[in-house]
Enzyme design. Structure first.
Site, mmCIF file in Angstrom:
data_model
loop_
_atom_site.group_PDB
_atom_site.id
_atom_site.type_symbol
_atom_site.label_atom_id
_atom_site.label_comp_id
_atom_site.label_asym_id
_atom_site.label_seq_id
_atom_site.Cartn_x
_atom_site.Cartn_y
_atom_site.Cartn_z
ATOM 1 N N LYS A 41 1.198 4.417 -2.768
ATOM 2 C CA LYS A 41 1.000 5.838 -2.485
ATOM 3 C C LYS A 41 2.281 6.632 -2.773
ATOM 4 O O LYS A 41 2.217 7.827 -3.103
ATOM 5 C CB LYS A 41 0.516 6.026 -1.045
ATOM 6 N N TYR A 63 0.845 -1.201 0.000
ATOM 7 C CA TYR A 63 0.000 0.000 0.000
ATOM 8 C C TYR A 63 0.882 1.254 0.000
ATOM 9 O O TYR A 63 0.640 2.197 -0.774
ATOM 10 C CB TYR A 63 -0.926 -0.008 1.227
HETATM 11 C C1 8X3 Z 1 -4.309 5.806 4.731
HETATM 12 C C2 8X3 Z 1 -3.711 6.419 5.927
HETATM 13 O O1 8X3 Z 1 -2.412 6.078 8.048
HETATM 14 O O2 8X3 Z 1 -3.526 4.115 7.127
HETATM 15 O O3 8X3 Z 1 -3.756 6.288 3.587
HETATM 16 O O4 8X3 Z 1 -1.573 4.985 6.063
HETATM 17 S S1 8X3 Z 1 -2.758 5.333 6.806
#
Ligand code: 8X3
Length: 252
Positions: free
Chosen positions: A157, A153
């Site tokens: 990002k 993830y």
């Molecule tokens: C989501 C926020 O803090 O779970 O993008 O990475 S976090």
């Protein structure tokens, strides 16, 4: 705001927050997500609450052909999209990188990177042609540094940051602006999906801290979108007051 805004992942969370904010300010709003029912219900709310001009375009952003066909089929008065909010995205699982589920990674990478890219590829040429436009990507604090269980993830990002920066470079000689918004803890359905439906585990993420809401992030998106034309809000990192980094959070 007399602009046409297309929001992906508009059926809940940050996307729905953006839909409400932009609609409340008079924007013409195109709502996209997979669920027709949720979009119709949100559209009904926007119409009754704000007398909003809005339409729903249900398709899966990962399906390039469906995306291209849906945009092609937009009524003429909706075709000139001024603002694209690339919000659709998700995390699934918190496994270690060497133990993760490859099929789940595909979903995350396809949505967070490849679908964001294909929506950009479909919509930005028209913005360049018309000499007007703004792409608002919803990145994450997760793109700034990896954290335990977030490997893939976080990588997606980080990719959103690189794609936003690259697009800004490629559009530097045009009036089209690019913004990457990087939220920290925002209380939405995000963690329920991350924990594969485990609501209790998801709730724990937001325990003891006043997390941000989708509406808070919508305020940030609207700020960037309504800035004067000569002002490009390139990147905004926004988190709860009691969060300092992706991993440092004070809970009471
Ligand atoms: C989501 C926020 O803090 O779970 O993008 O990475 S976090």
């Amino acid at each position: 705001m007399n602009k046409t805004v297309l929001i992906t992942g508009a059926s809940s969370g940050i996307g729905a927050g953006c839909a409400r904010k932009f609609a409340s300010q008079g924007a013409h709003v195109i709502l996209n997500a997979r669920s027709t029912d949720k979009l119709e219900s949100l559209a009904g709310e926007l119409k009754s609450e704000y007398n909003a001009d809005c339409i729903v375009v249900p398709f899966d952003v990962c399906d390039r052909k469906a995306a291209a066909d849906a945009l092609e089929a937009l009524p003429a008065e909706w075709k000139s999209i001024d603002i694209l909010i690339n919000n659709a995205g998700l995390a699934v699982g918190v496994d270690k990188e060497h133990e993760g589920n490859i099929d789940e990674w595909d979903i995350v990478i396809d949505t967070n990177i490849k679908a964001l890219l294909s929506m950009t590829r479909l919509i930005v040429p028209g913005m360049v042609e018309r000499g007007c436009g703004h792409i608002i990507n919803i990145g994450s604090i997760a793109g700034d540094a990896a954290y335990p269980g977030g490997s893939v993830y976080c990588a997606t990002k980080a990719a959103v940051k690189a794609l936003s920066d690259g697009l800004r470079i490629d559009l530097v000689d045009t009036p089209v602006r690019v913004t990457n918004i990087k939220p920290g803890l925002v209380e939405t359905n995000f963690s329920v999906v991350r924990f594969r439906g485990d609501k209790e585990r998801a709730d724990n993420v937001y325990k003891g801290i006043k997390a941000l809401t989708g509406d808070d992030i919508a305020e940030v998106a609207y700020f960037a979108a309504s800035a004067p034309e000569h002002m490009q809000v390139a990147e905004i990192l926004v988190m709860p007051t009691n969060q300092a980094t992706g991993t440092i959070v004070s809970r009471k």
